[in-house]
Design a protein around this motif. Structure first.
Motif, PDB file in Angstrom:
ATOM      1  N   CYS A  26       1.348   1.911   5.332  1.00  0.00           N
ATOM      2  CA  CYS A  26       0.955   2.799   4.250  1.00  0.00           C
ATOM      3  C   CYS A  26       1.816   2.524   3.015  1.00  0.00           C
ATOM      4  O   CYS A  26       2.910   1.967   3.104  1.00  0.00           O
ATOM      5  CB  CYS A  26       1.073   4.272   4.659  1.00  0.00           C
ATOM      6  N   ASN A  27       1.280   2.897   1.873  1.00  0.00           N
ATOM      7  CA  ASN A  27       1.953   2.731   0.595  1.00  0.00           C
ATOM      8  C   ASN A  27       2.402   4.104   0.105  1.00  0.00           C
ATOM      9  O   ASN A  27       1.586   4.984  -0.106  1.00  0.00           O
ATOM     10  CB  ASN A  27       0.983   2.081  -0.396  1.00  0.00           C
ATOM     11  N   SER A  34      -0.569   6.636   0.994  1.00  0.00           N
ATOM     12  CA  SER A  34      -1.939   6.155   1.200  1.00  0.00           C
ATOM     13  C   SER A  34      -1.973   4.961   2.151  1.00  0.00           C
ATOM     14  O   SER A  34      -1.095   4.096   2.108  1.00  0.00           O
ATOM     15  CB  SER A  34      -2.552   5.748  -0.151  1.00  0.00           C
ATOM     16  N   THR A  35      -2.996   4.936   2.982  1.00  0.00           N
ATOM     17  CA  THR A  35      -3.220   3.770   3.839  1.00  0.00           C
ATOM     18  C   THR A  35      -4.073   2.722   3.115  1.00  0.00           C
ATOM     19  O   THR A  35      -4.366   1.666   3.681  1.00  0.00           O
ATOM     20  CB  THR A  35      -3.914   4.168   5.155  1.00  0.00           C
ATOM     21  N   ASP A  36      -4.452   3.036   1.880  1.00  0.00           N
ATOM     22  CA  ASP A  36      -5.219   2.080   1.079  1.00  0.00           C
ATOM     23  C   ASP A  36      -4.244   1.072   0.466  1.00  0.00           C
ATOM     24  O   ASP A  36      -3.698   1.275  -0.615  1.00  0.00           O
ATOM     25  CB  ASP A  36      -5.992   2.819  -0.017  1.00  0.00           C
ATOM     26  N   THR A  37      -4.010  -0.014   1.165  1.00  0.00           N
ATOM     27  CA  THR A  37      -3.092  -1.050   0.698  1.00  0.00           C
ATOM     28  C   THR A  37      -3.480  -2.388   1.311  1.00  0.00           C
ATOM     29  O   THR A  37      -4.032  -2.436   2.417  1.00  0.00           O
ATOM     30  CB  THR A  37      -1.630  -0.729   1.070  1.00  0.00           C
ATOM     31  N   ASN A  38      -3.196  -3.469   0.583  1.00  0.00           N
ATOM     32  CA  ASN A  38      -3.456  -4.807   1.114  1.00  0.00           C
ATOM     33  C   ASN A  38      -2.147  -5.488   1.540  1.00  0.00           C
ATOM     34  O   ASN A  38      -2.100  -6.698   1.707  1.00  0.00           O
ATOM     35  CB  ASN A  38      -4.206  -5.668   0.092  1.00  0.00           C
ATOM     36  N   LYS A  43      -3.725   1.963  -8.309  1.00  0.00           N
ATOM     37  CA  LYS A  43      -4.504   3.183  -8.066  1.00  0.00           C
ATOM     38  C   LYS A  43      -3.641   4.254  -7.412  1.00  0.00           C
ATOM     39  O   LYS A  43      -3.750   5.441  -7.724  1.00  0.00           O
ATOM     40  CB  LYS A  43      -5.719   2.869  -7.181  1.00  0.00           C
ATOM     41  N   ASN A  44      -2.767   3.840  -6.497  1.00  0.00           N
ATOM     42  CA  ASN A  44      -1.895   4.802  -5.826  1.00  0.00           C
ATOM     43  C   ASN A  44      -0.817   5.344  -6.765  1.00  0.00           C
ATOM     44  O   ASN A  44      -0.407   6.503  -6.659  1.00  0.00           O
ATOM     45  CB  ASN A  44      -1.256   4.171  -4.588  1.00  0.00           C
ATOM     46  N   THR A 104      -4.772  -2.379  -6.195  1.00  0.00           N
ATOM     47  CA  THR A 104      -4.812  -1.307  -5.192  1.00  0.00           C
ATOM     48  C   THR A 104      -3.583  -0.427  -5.309  1.00  0.00           C
ATOM     49  O   THR A 104      -3.663   0.805  -5.257  1.00  0.00           O
ATOM     50  CB  THR A 104      -4.897  -1.897  -3.769  1.00  0.00           C
ATOM     51  N   ARG A 105      -2.427  -1.047  -5.509  1.00  0.00           N
ATOM     52  CA  ARG A 105      -1.198  -0.268  -5.671  1.00  0.00           C
ATOM     53  C   ARG A 105      -1.239   0.534  -6.977  1.00  0.00           C
ATOM     54  O   ARG A 105      -0.770   1.672  -7.036  1.00  0.00           O
ATOM     55  CB  ARG A 105       0.006  -1.198  -5.655  1.00  0.00           C
TER      56      ARG A 105
END
Length: 287
Positions: free
Chosen positions: A98-99, A120-124, A206-207, A203-204
């Motif tokens: 996660c980020n 967030s788990t939205d990370t690459n 956005k977080n 992606t980062r």
């Protein structure tokens, strides 16, 4: 006193060298009425790098505060914003990364420190050891290249250091970097990973924007006693009763809010807007 009265028409320095102002500045300027500037030649790498050449001093929050304090020192201003990101296994699902992004606001005039956060788990976030160009292409496609940048590095035994190539966003640069690394790596193995610096990782970004929204929410939450912004949750008490059996669950029952300025605290029942837990989330009804 509200946030507009505290911050309107003030100048804020944003401690970044990785273009975070693209997502942070518009939000803060619109909501707080401030003017955000970025100090010239401000080197945030001295506070730690994702590619591990420089270790982060202390915790994630401490590093963000160090950045903000340094920006204030350089500019002699009194309002600063800084952010810091980290990538770790998720506390509840350890096999998923996660980020965690935090955005800190320091206000020296009003002696305020308010921190926004997003987990967030939205990370690459990813890395791999490769031995040929085809493997590099497969990795690149998986992590969203070229919109997301890459880093290639290998151990240089002769110089006893790591050779690192950052900010790879073009196919020709990927080819050149991987071939150079493979040719010079003593064991023909090369490390390839995502470039997690904000300007190379949409992606980062956005977080970071979400963490900024969280900061603004906390700024808009004022203490009922002294009316200073930053009246926020400091503790969550579990025990929301199951709708079927009434036995307490692990879901939040009460949130404790506290003011950092005057110390006033307040309990709020049902912080998630629910008075009962779904039986599916009860360890007795659904063991």
């Amino acid at each position: 006193m509200n946030d507009q009265q505290l911050f309107n028409d003030r100048l804020a320095v944003l401690a970044t060298m990785h273009q975070k102002e693209k997502v942070i500045a518009p939000l803060l300027e619109q909501e707080l009425g401030i003017k955000v500037i970025v100090p010239q030649d401000f080197n945030t790498d001295i506070f730690g790098t994702f590619t591990r050449e420089v270790k982060r001093p202390g915790t994630q929050i401490a590093a963000a505060k160090f950045k903000a304090e340094k920006a204030l020192e350089l500019t002699r201003e009194n309002l600063a914003i800084a952010s810091e990101g980290s990538f770790t296994p998720h506390p509840l699902v350890p096999y998923i990364y996660c980020n965690r992004e935090i955005v800190v606001l320091l206000d020296k005039i009003n002696n305020l420190e308010i921190i926004g956060e997003e987990i967030s788990t939205d990370t690459n976030f990813n890395h791999q050891i490769i031995t040929n160009l085809d493997e590099a292409y497969i990795f690149a496609k998986k992590v969203g290249f070229p919109e997301h940048g890459l880093v290639v590095w290998f151990e240089n035994l002769e110089n006893r250091c790591n050779e690192i190539i950052k900010g790879i966003t073009k196919e020709i640069d990927l080819i050149t970097s991987v071939n150079f690394a493979l040719h010079n790596s003593p064991n023909s193995q090369v490390n390839i990973e995502t470039d997690m610096r904000a300007m190379y990782n949409p992606t980062r970004m956005k977080n970071i924007a979400k963490a900024t929204h969280n900061l603004l929410n906390k700024i808009s939450s004022c203490c009922p006693k002294c009316n200073i912004p930053g009246f926020e949750i400091t503790e969550i008490i579990q025990g929301l009763p199951c709708e079927f059996c009434q036995i307490p669950t692990t879901l939040p029952l009460t949130a404790i809010y506290q003011c950092k300025k005057c110390g006033f605290n307040q309990e709020k029942l049902f912080p998630n807007g629910m008075e009962f837990a779904n039986p599916a989330q009860c360890m007795y009804c659904n063991p």
